[in-house]
Design a protein around this motif. Structure first.
Motif, PDB file in Angstrom:
ATOM      1  N   UNK A 135     -66.486  60.549  80.082  1.00  0.00           N
ATOM      2  CA  UNK A 135     -66.065  59.309  79.444  1.00  0.00           C
ATOM      3  C   UNK A 135     -65.559  58.304  80.473  1.00  0.00           C
ATOM      4  N   UNK A 136     -64.730  58.790  81.392  1.00  0.00           N
ATOM      5  CA  UNK A 136     -64.131  57.905  82.392  1.00  0.00           C
ATOM      6  C   UNK A 136     -65.187  57.375  83.354  1.00  0.00           C
ATOM      7  N   UNK A 168     -54.669  66.015  70.430  1.00  0.00           N
ATOM      8  CA  UNK A 168     -53.696  64.928  70.211  1.00  0.00           C
ATOM      9  C   UNK A 168     -53.450  64.170  71.510  1.00  0.00           C
ATOM     10  N   UNK A 169     -52.750  63.072  71.384  1.00  0.00           N
ATOM     11  CA  UNK A 169     -52.552  62.175  72.533  1.00  0.00           C
ATOM     12  C   UNK A 169     -51.731  62.829  73.644  1.00  0.00           C
ATOM     13  N   UNK A 170     -50.812  63.737  73.278  1.00  0.00           N
ATOM     14  CA  UNK A 170     -49.990  64.383  74.301  1.00  0.00           C
ATOM     15  C   UNK A 170     -50.831  65.274  75.207  1.00  0.00           C
ATOM     16  N   UNK A 171     -51.779  65.996  74.589  1.00  0.00           N
ATOM     17  CA  UNK A 171     -52.671  66.850  75.370  1.00  0.00           C
ATOM     18  C   UNK A 171     -53.546  66.001  76.287  1.00  0.00           C
ATOM     19  N   UNK A 172     -54.063  64.886  75.766  1.00  0.00           N
ATOM     20  CA  UNK A 172     -54.891  63.994  76.592  1.00  0.00           C
ATOM     21  C   UNK A 172     -54.094  63.450  77.757  1.00  0.00           C
ATOM     22  N   UNK A 173     -52.856  63.093  77.487  1.00  0.00           N
ATOM     23  CA  UNK A 173     -51.995  62.556  78.552  1.00  0.00           C
ATOM     24  C   UNK A 173     -51.814  63.584  79.667  1.00  0.00           C
ATOM     25  N   UNK A 174     -51.550  64.852  79.291  1.00  0.00           N
ATOM     26  CA  UNK A 174     -51.345  65.895  80.299  1.00  0.00           C
ATOM     27  C   UNK A 174     -52.616  66.130  81.113  1.00  0.00           C
ATOM     28  N   UNK A 175     -53.785  66.107  80.431  1.00  0.00           N
ATOM     29  CA  UNK A 175     -55.051  66.306  81.138  1.00  0.00           C
ATOM     30  C   UNK A 175     -55.320  65.154  82.112  1.00  0.00           C
ATOM     31  N   UNK A 176     -55.081  63.936  81.647  1.00  0.00           N
ATOM     32  CA  UNK A 176     -55.274  62.769  82.525  1.00  0.00           C
ATOM     33  C   UNK A 176     -54.341  62.831  83.730  1.00  0.00           C
ATOM     34  N   UNK A 177     -53.146  63.323  83.491  1.00  0.00           N
ATOM     35  CA  UNK A 177     -52.167  63.450  84.579  1.00  0.00           C
ATOM     36  C   UNK A 177     -52.647  64.460  85.609  1.00  0.00           C
ATOM     37  N   UNK A 178     -53.149  65.607  85.146  1.00  0.00           N
ATOM     38  CA  UNK A 178     -53.644  66.647  86.053  1.00  0.00           C
ATOM     39  C   UNK A 178     -54.854  66.148  86.842  1.00  0.00           C
ATOM     40  N   UNK A 179     -55.723  65.384  86.178  1.00  0.00           N
ATOM     41  CA  UNK A 179     -56.939  64.887  86.820  1.00  0.00           C
ATOM     42  C   UNK A 179     -56.694  63.601  87.619  1.00  0.00           C
TER      43      UNK A 179
END
Length: 242
Positions: free
Chosen positions: A3-4, A29-40
């Motif tokens: 997507x990115x 949910x948005x919290x999980x997406x936030x954590x994944x984006x943070x890791x990546x």
């Protein structure tokens, strides 16, 4: 990451969450997406929070001397030769009725108003310890970030009158009525420069030669000279309620 790599690179984690739900049918949910984006390490930089300067409503006060309160407002003039309006931003000292600063031009942005206020502060030798109050309405120039930063830097107290209460800015409103009656209604201007010079000349006359009944039939300049020689109790009759 797919997507990115595509059009979704413009989205933050909230809209990426919605893309994952819609395009990949994921229960996320948005919290999980936030954590994944943070890791990546693909989180967008956070926007800087805008500084909001608290609104202070105009308060009743008794003005007993110069440089305690200035009232600031904007008026329009008309250049017949161009069939266009021009702006007059000006400030009056409530106590001695001096127009302490003015700007006239085809525009009147916050930065231009701020420059006028700075010039007035220097000319009147106003320091940060003075406790000067500047009272305005809620015009865009006065609620702007630039004007808020100026007041904070110079330690000015900025009061804003409630909507539809021009009587709380009565001194500058009175000056504008006088300016309209004495000058703008009587003369027509072919050019902007002609209009600007007429306004400059009138304010010089108003400050230095025009007599005011409220000042004991003195001009603002003559009143200030006279007041410097008087005791505070002798000047009580000239106190202003605002």
């Amino acid at each position: 990451m797919e997507l990115v790599a595509g059009e979704a690179h413009v989205y933050g984690y909230l809209l990426l969450t919605e893309c994952l739900r819609q395009q990949y049918d994921l229960d996320i949910n948005k919290k999980k997406t936030y954590r994944l984006c943070q890791e990546l390490e693909i989180l967008h930089p956070q926007r800087r929070k805008k500084t909001h300067y608290p609104r202070r409503l105009a308060r009743n006060a008794t003005i007993t001397g110069s440089n305690q309160q200035w009232q600031l407002d904007i008026k329009y003039g008309y250049v017949a030769g161009y069939e266009r309006f021009f702006y007059i931003a000006d400030m009056i000292d409530v106590y001695d009725r001096t127009i302490v600063g003015h700007h006239r031009g085809s525009s009147c942005e916050a930065q231009e108003v701020c420059a006028m206020v700075k010039t007035a502060l220097a000319a009147r030798l106003v320091t940060k310890e003075t406790g000067l109050v500047i009272r305005t309405d809620n015009g865009p120039q006065f609620v702007s970030k630039a004007f808020g930063e100026l007041c904070e830097a110079e330690e000015l107290i900025h009061e804003r009158i409630p909507p539809k209460t021009p009587n709380m800015n009565a001194y500058i409103e009175s000056f504008h009525a006088t300016l309209e009656r004495d000058l703008l209604r009587k003369e027509t201007y072919a050019t902007f420069q002609e209009a600007y010079e007429a306004v400059d000349n009138y304010i010089d006359f108003y400050n230095n030669r025009r007599m005011h009944r409220s000042l004991g039939k003195r001009s603002p300049a003559a009143f200030m000279t006279w007041a410097q020689k008087k005791l505070p109790e002798e000047l009580e009759t000239y106190n202003r309620k605002v």
